[in-house]
Enzyme design. Structure first.
Site, PDB file in Angstrom:
ATOM      1  N   ASP A 178       0.839  -1.228   0.040  1.00 46.69           N
ATOM      2  CA  ASP A 178       0.033   0.017   0.043  1.00 46.69           C
ATOM      3  C   ASP A 178       0.936   1.055  -0.049  1.00 46.69           C
ATOM      4  O   ASP A 178       2.143   1.300   0.042  1.00 46.69           O
ATOM      5  CB  ASP A 178      -0.720   0.089   1.128  1.00 46.69           C
ATOM      6  N   SER A 179       0.172   2.445  -0.221  1.00 46.95           N
ATOM      7  CA  SER A 179       1.078   3.554  -0.380  1.00 46.95           C
ATOM      8  C   SER A 179       1.634   4.468   1.086  1.00 46.95           C
ATOM      9  O   SER A 179       2.375   5.392   1.041  1.00 46.95           O
ATOM     10  CB  SER A 179       0.414   4.561  -1.222  1.00 46.95           C
ATOM     11  N   GLY A 180       0.738   3.999   2.185  1.00 50.29           N
ATOM     12  CA  GLY A 180       0.944   4.801   3.516  1.00 50.29           C
ATOM     13  C   GLY A 180      -0.176   5.689   3.652  1.00 50.29           C
ATOM     14  O   GLY A 180      -0.338   6.180   4.521  1.00 50.29           O
ATOM     15  N   GLY A 181      -0.901   6.047   2.535  1.00 45.64           N
ATOM     16  CA  GLY A 181      -2.068   6.832   2.742  1.00 45.64           C
ATOM     17  C   GLY A 181      -3.137   6.811   3.637  1.00 45.64           C
ATOM     18  O   GLY A 181      -3.504   7.409   4.495  1.00 45.64           O
ATOM     19  N   PHE A 182      -3.487   5.174   3.971  1.00 45.17           N
ATOM     20  CA  PHE A 182      -4.202   4.930   5.091  1.00 45.17           C
ATOM     21  C   PHE A 182      -3.790   5.034   6.413  1.00 45.17           C
ATOM     22  O   PHE A 182      -4.401   5.624   7.298  1.00 45.17           O
ATOM     23  CB  PHE A 182      -4.746   3.435   4.818  1.00 45.17           C
ATOM     24  N   GLN A 222     -11.587   7.142  -5.450  1.00 49.22           N
ATOM     25  CA  GLN A 222     -11.889   7.554  -4.256  1.00 49.22           C
ATOM     26  C   GLN A 222     -13.368   8.325  -4.360  1.00 49.22           C
ATOM     27  O   GLN A 222     -13.809   8.168  -5.648  1.00 49.22           O
ATOM     28  CB  GLN A 222     -10.952   8.458  -3.573  1.00 49.22           C
ATOM     29  N   CYS A 267     -12.984 -28.968   7.602  1.00 44.80           N
ATOM     30  CA  CYS A 267     -11.574 -28.199   7.242  1.00 44.80           C
ATOM     31  C   CYS A 267     -10.441 -29.036   7.224  1.00 44.80           C
ATOM     32  O   CYS A 267     -10.279 -29.883   8.005  1.00 44.80           O
ATOM     33  CB  CYS A 267     -11.510 -26.922   8.115  1.00 44.80           C
ATOM     34  N   ASP A 279      -2.709   8.237  -1.938  1.00 43.95           N
ATOM     35  CA  ASP A 279      -3.874   8.824  -1.975  1.00 43.95           C
ATOM     36  C   ASP A 279      -4.281   9.383  -0.749  1.00 43.95           C
ATOM     37  O   ASP A 279      -3.703   9.299   0.458  1.00 43.95           O
ATOM     38  CB  ASP A 279      -4.779   7.911  -2.416  1.00 43.95           C
ATOM     39  N   CYS A 328      -7.217 -27.616   7.135  1.00 40.05           N
ATOM     40  CA  CYS A 328      -5.995 -26.938   7.798  1.00 40.05           C
ATOM     41  C   CYS A 328      -5.309 -27.529   8.693  1.00 40.05           C
ATOM     42  O   CYS A 328      -5.764 -28.518   9.427  1.00 40.05           O
ATOM     43  CB  CYS A 328      -6.367 -25.504   8.308  1.00 40.05           C
ATOM     44  N   HIS A 367      -5.639 -21.271  10.720  1.00 37.66           N
ATOM     45  CA  HIS A 367      -7.208 -21.839  10.242  1.00 37.66           C
ATOM     46  C   HIS A 367      -7.809 -20.663   9.383  1.00 37.66           C
ATOM     47  O   HIS A 367      -8.366 -20.980   8.511  1.00 37.66           O
ATOM     48  CB  HIS A 367      -8.084 -22.076  11.449  1.00 37.66           C
TER      49      HIS A 367
END
Length: 398
Positions: free
Chosen positions: A100-104, A203, A318, A154, A320, A362
């Site tokens: 990710d870009s760091g924006g969040f 956005q 499952c 962003d 796993c 799991h």
């Protein structure tokens, strides 16, 4: 870094579409491998999916994982990343990585940051240093990380700030800033000759017209892929689902579509029906560490006293390691090597680290297996039937 023309950067091939929805089946070729879509991407914030060895991720079917630009910039820092040749050799993962870009993360700092046209000034949450993150710096960090998919920097448009719900006018200002930053990211990405793929981020908050304006402008910029950001940021669930239903299928059909930070198993199935190819969310790993496990038949709260003496595995169907052990077969097939709910309950009560490790294995296995079943249903032309069965089984309860 010098661009290598022999690398694929990104190639997306659409293999099949569902006539009853916007669901798609495809393949995404990146510099570190091929990804089958639709896909869920486990989140590895600090260069690790918490509590899970890379080998275990591969065994459970992980094809691509995330890294966090902001946090890796803070620690261990770009000097260390550069000395290892990027994130892949550093964390011993040789399949694709998206950063990710760091924006969040900047958005989540709240009052600790100040946004301007140039970028964002903030104090490091690690040591208090004054830092300045811009579209150009984000591209420079992600180039050092050498991630296969780079996200544009962003501004994550908030839904609610201190009791004030973002207006359309405020969302427009934020969206238009992100568009200007998208162009700057493209220019810096090209200048750096980054050999990977850069995605634009749609956005516009909860406003359809703003989403469409953002989408149209980004499509004109011709990114290799597109993401839908600014959802799951505090808005009511019905508004998130509305944007999920409105936006993905309007993006170019010949390019991958990524819904950022979403969500529950139900969200993933609905997102695929809405035309999404790629998902990520901290929910399976974070919930695992807090004692909540996802199963085919609903969610389990392992801290509940009713599990104290329960000999059943987390999910008898499952395969796993936590449920079926080394046999790789479920209890229904006669294998009884997995761990009991009573044991998981005990580990949680004693704060033993094996508890969240097994729970994380799991939950990730469940999410990745769910996406595999979705892909198989799309290939077989039975996605509608799959959705109905999924809904029925999840509603049944454990």
């Amino acid at each position: 870094m010098t661009a290598t023309t022999s690398l694929p950067r990104l190639k997306f091939e659409l293999l099949k579409t569902d006539p009853a929805s916007h669901a798609r089946r495809g393949t995404l070729t990146l510099n570190h491998g091929v990804v089958q879509t639709p896909i869920f991407m486990p989140v590895g914030t600090y260069g690790t999916v918490k509590g899970v060895m890379p080998r275990s991720l591969e065994e459970m079917g992980a094809q691509i994982i995330l890294g966090n630009t902001f946090h890796l910039w803070m620690r261990p820092g770009l000097d260390v990343m550069a000395s290892f040749g990027g994130l892949h050799p550093f964390e011993k993962w040789n399949k694709p990585i998206l950063t990710d870009s760091g924006g969040f993360q900047v958005w989540s700092l709240g009052a600790m940051r100040k946004i301007s046209e140039e970028g964002v000034k903030f104090a490091s949450p690690v040591n208090g240093d004054k830092l300045f993150l811009t579209p150009e710096v984000s591209m420079q960090i992600q180039t050092v990380l050498n991630s296969d998919i780079v996200m544009q920097f962003d501004e994550c448009t908030p839904y609610d700030t201190k009791g004030h719900i973002t207006t359309e006018a405020e969302a427009r200002i934020s969206m238009e800033l992100s568009l200007r930053w998208a162009r700057r990211c493209q220019h810096e990405f090209a200048r750096l000759e980054n050999p990977n793929a850069l995605f634009g981020i749609v956005q516009g908050g909860m406003f359809e017209n703003l989403r469409e304006e953002s989408l149209a402008a980004l499509v004109e910029m011709d990114f290799p892929g597109y993401a839908i950001g600014g959802v799951s940021v505090g808005e009511p669930k019905e508004e998130m689902l509305h944007i999920m239903g409105h936006t993905p299928h309007r993006l170019p059909a010949n390019k991958p579509r990524y819904l950022m930070g979403v969500g529950t198993p139900e969200d993933l199935v609905q997102g695929v029906a809405d035309g999404v190819d790629m998902f990520d969310c901290v929910m399976p790993t974070r919930n695992a560490r807090n004692g909540t496990l996802f199963t085919r038949f609903g969610d389990l709260k392992m801290r509940n006293a009713r599990h104290k003496n329960d000999p059943q595995p987390i999910d008898p169907s499952c395969t796993c390691h936590a449920c079926a052990g080394t046999s790789g077969v479920s209890w229904n097939d006669g294998g009884r090597e997995g761990f009991s709910r009573a044991y998981l309950h005990h580990l949680d009560r004693c704060a033993e680290m094996l508890g969240p490790m097994l729970a994380t294995i799991h939950n990730l296995h469940y999410y990745l297996n769910l996406m595999r079943e979705i892909r198989e249903s799309l290939e077989a032309g039975t996605f509608t039937e799959f959705r109905a069965q999924f809904k029925s089984e999840r509603a049944r309860g454990v």
